[in-house]
Write a protein that holds these residues in place. Structure first.
Motif, PDB file in Angstrom:
ATOM      1  N   TYR A  26       0.843  -1.201   0.000  1.00 32.31           N
ATOM      2  CA  TYR A  26       0.000   0.000   0.000  1.00 32.31           C
ATOM      3  C   TYR A  26       0.877   1.249   0.000  1.00 32.31           C
ATOM      4  O   TYR A  26       1.944   1.277   0.630  1.00 32.31           O
ATOM      5  CB  TYR A  26      -0.915   0.025   1.223  1.00 32.31           C
ATOM      6  N   GLN A  27       0.415   2.248  -0.725  1.00 32.37           N
ATOM      7  CA  GLN A  27       1.065   3.554  -0.708  1.00 32.37           C
ATOM      8  C   GLN A  27       0.321   4.435   0.293  1.00 32.37           C
ATOM      9  O   GLN A  27      -0.858   4.733   0.124  1.00 32.37           O
ATOM     10  CB  GLN A  27       1.033   4.194  -2.100  1.00 32.37           C
ATOM     11  N   HIS A  28       1.009   4.824   1.348  1.00 39.82           N
ATOM     12  CA  HIS A  28       0.397   5.607   2.418  1.00 39.82           C
ATOM     13  C   HIS A  28       0.680   7.091   2.168  1.00 39.82           C
ATOM     14  O   HIS A  28       1.806   7.561   2.315  1.00 39.82           O
ATOM     15  CB  HIS A  28       0.944   5.177   3.777  1.00 39.82           C
ATOM     16  N   LEU A  47      -0.637   8.991   7.032  1.00 43.22           N
ATOM     17  CA  LEU A  47      -0.663   7.905   8.002  1.00 43.22           C
ATOM     18  C   LEU A  47      -1.724   8.144   9.070  1.00 43.22           C
ATOM     19  O   LEU A  47      -1.897   9.273   9.544  1.00 43.22           O
ATOM     20  CB  LEU A  47       0.696   7.759   8.671  1.00 43.22           C
ATOM     21  N   GLY A  67      -6.341   8.012   8.059  1.00 47.32           N
ATOM     22  CA  GLY A  67      -5.267   8.150   7.085  1.00 47.32           C
ATOM     23  C   GLY A  67      -5.771   7.986   5.659  1.00 47.32           C
ATOM     24  O   GLY A  67      -6.963   7.754   5.414  1.00 47.32           O
ATOM     25  N   ASN A  74      -4.604   5.868   2.143  1.00 40.51           N
ATOM     26  CA  ASN A  74      -3.695   4.923   1.485  1.00 40.51           C
ATOM     27  C   ASN A  74      -4.399   4.253   0.321  1.00 40.51           C
ATOM     28  O   ASN A  74      -5.636   4.203   0.269  1.00 40.51           O
ATOM     29  CB  ASN A  74      -3.174   3.880   2.487  1.00 40.51           C
TER      30      ASN A  74
END
Length: 265
Positions: free
Chosen positions: A46-48, A51, A65, A67
């Motif tokens: 996953y691309q956060h 956060l 967050g 993501n």
């Protein structure tokens, strides 16, 4: 480039693998002792972008967050050792095991050993009990000279007896042994209805038929494949629809790119 193009592609690749597995299960629906495969999937990294728990103010924080995932991949394929149905054959050398996790031990030509649920044994020119490919059963069972084949009996405890010549009483000529593994799903399928021991499966655990966990031996029966055709057909439909859905995400992403490119006109 839109990430959804690549995400959709991973979905199509994963479902193609799913279909390949279903096809192999269906192809072996009549294979003696065959155990069906199941595919397990897992999501990719996953691309956060934000956060969860990041401070929003001096007295609060971001609760969830932001993501985005990048698709799916095949995590594992697992053999399911659910016992198959029994087919009565009447053949003296056809043997089935009632224990779900027990195996026959087979000696390979190179001296190594494999394991099988296929009990369709034969007699070769040397009076040895062998598999359809001529591999020896371990421990070996050898019929003596003048043995009357149609008197061959295998008890539920694995004792092998046969009448020899004019003898009235049968003679014991061998004892079947069975083998289990701590993790049978870790066995390596090598084709020809055979499995090989691996580090994941653990070492063989020998035992005798009718002992707890090993089951008994049924003479004149064969264990058929545990593939359920209806279940596999449903899996095929699900995989096909998932494949189509993933292709739609690629088409939609392509249309969105086309719209963006056409903004200048």
């Amino acid at each position: 480039m839109m990430r959804s193009l690549w995400t959709g592609a991973t979905g199509m690749i994963a479902q193609q693998f799913h279909i390949d597995t279903v096809a192999n299960n269906l192809a072996n629906v009549n294979t003696t002792g065959f155990k069906k495969n199941r595919v397990d999937f897992e999501d990719l990294v996953y691309q956060h972008q934000v956060l969860a728990g990041t401070p929003a103010t001096s007295v609060s924080e971001i609760p969830t967050g932001v993501n985005v995932g990048h698709g799916v991949k095949v995590a594992a394929t697992q053999k399911l050792f659910e016992i198959g149905s029994f087919q009565a054959t009447g053949n003296k050398l056809d043997l089935a095991l009632t224990g779900e996790m027990a195996f026959f031990k087979i000696q390979m030509p190179d001296g190594t050993f494999s394991y099988s649920r296929d009990g369709s044994f034969k007699i070769d020119s040397n009076q040895q009990v062998v598999t359809s490919n001529g591999y020896l059963l371990e421990p070996p069972i050898i019929l003596p000279e003048n043995a009357i084949l149609n008197t061959l009996m295998v008890s539920e405890e694995g004792e092998v007896t046969v009448k020899i010549g004019n003898d009235i009483r049968p003679t014991t000529i061998g004892q079947l042994e069975l083998y289990r593994f701590v993790n049978p799903a870790g066995l390596q399928a090598v084709g020809k209805n055979l499995f090989r021991e691996t580090v994941a499966s653990g070492q063989e655990i020998p035992g005798m038929p009718s002992q707890e966990g090993y089951g008994s031996v049924l003479q004149g029966f064969l264990e058929m494949s545990n593939v359920k055709i209806v279940e596999e057909m449903v899996n095929m439909i699900v995989a096909q629809r998932a494949y189509e859905s993933n292709s739609k995400t690629i088409q939609t992403s392509d249309n969105m790119l086309s719209t963006a490119i056409g903004l200048k006109r």
